[in-house]
Design a protein around this motif. Structure first.
Motif, PDB file in Angstrom:
ATOM      1  N   VAL A 253       3.403  11.546   4.377  1.00 22.40           N
ATOM      2  CA  VAL A 253       3.304  11.020   5.738  1.00 22.40           C
ATOM      3  C   VAL A 253       4.583  11.399   6.491  1.00 22.40           C
TER       4      VAL A 253
ATOM      5  N   GLU B  81       0.857  -1.182   0.000  1.00 16.96           N
ATOM      6  CA  GLU B  81       0.000   0.000   0.000  1.00 16.96           C
ATOM      7  C   GLU B  81       0.897   1.236   0.000  1.00 16.96           C
TER       8      GLU B  81
ATOM      9  N   GLU C 228       1.029   5.499   0.856  1.00 19.61           N
ATOM     10  CA  GLU C 228       0.440   6.718   1.405  1.00 19.61           C
ATOM     11  C   GLU C 228       1.411   7.869   1.170  1.00 19.61           C
TER      12      GLU C 228
ATOM     13  N   THR D  15       6.974   9.513   1.422  1.00 14.59           N
ATOM     14  CA  THR D  15       6.069   8.523   0.855  1.00 14.59           C
ATOM     15  C   THR D  15       6.182   7.267   1.700  1.00 14.59           C
TER      16      THR D  15
END
Length: 213
Positions: free
Chosen positions: A125, A120, A122, A135
């Motif tokens: 962050v 996954e 995101e 990332t």
């Protein structure tokens, strides 16, 4: 004949304009560390060091002979060479250490070698130690493969797709300990991190005597 030529031309245009397969973020990370040069490497040797407690440093020496698929192992008490082609139930105890230590040194390449995981992504962050915007690439292994199946790794990447910090979460649990990735050095076109520090800035795991042939 003219219609045939038009057909060939049309097929060429469609083929040349068809979209290329998207490179996954894990593979992009592997490539950032020089994965495309790895097939030129015959062997990698190194000493893995860990600060087990304030008074004790433990070390293990390894030489991974990539082409002939053997591993040399040595610690304070013993040394031997074994084959990576042994059945799982015939592997010596040192193989667990080899996998562990190789992940600390070469994990970006494991993203290309390993197949039993999902991931996954995101964006923007904050990394848990530095707080820098990163990332976050979350790697979740399946429940069948490896010595500790089901584990997860949270990788915090900079703009060059280098790992700056990671968090190992056993069994994909909610908590883990953040550790830095630092002091990358280039060895014949592949980049290897040589230091990992904990949240307090103390050097926790580091590598010495690295040789790449």
């Amino acid at each position: 004949m003219k219609n045939f030529c038009y057909l060939v031309l049309a097929l060429f245009i469609v083929s040349s304009c068809s979209p290329k397969e998207e490179v996954s973020l894990p593979m992009k990370v592997a490539k950032a560390y020089g994965f495309d040069n790895f097939d030129k490497i015959n062997s990698i040797s190194y000493t893995w060091n860990v600060q087990a407690n304030p008074e004790t440093v433990r070390t293990r020496d390894w030489k991974w002979n990539i082409k002939d698929r053997t591993v040399y192992y040595a610690d304070a008490d013993t040394s031997y060479t074994y084959s990576l082609d042994l059945a799982t139930d015939q592997m010596p105890p040192a193989d667990k250490g080899f996998i562990n230590d190789k992940y600390w040194l070469m994990y970006p390449f494991q993203l290309a070698w390993d197949s039993g995981y999902t991931y996954e992504v995101e964006e923007n962050v904050p990394a848990p130690i530095s707080g820098n915007s990163s990332t976050k690439l979350i790697i979740i292994y399946n429940n069948e493969d490896g010595y500790t199946p089901g584990d997860a790794y949270d990788l915090y990447l900079d703009d060059n797709l280098f790992i700056t910090e990671w968090v190992f979460r056993r069994g994909n649990g909610p908590d883990g300990r953040p550790i830095t990735w630092e002091a990358e050095k280039d060895f014949k076109g592949i980049k290897l991190p040589t230091e990992h520090k904990n949240q307090e800035g103390v050097k926790f795991i580091w590598f010495t005597n690295i040789e790449v042939d």
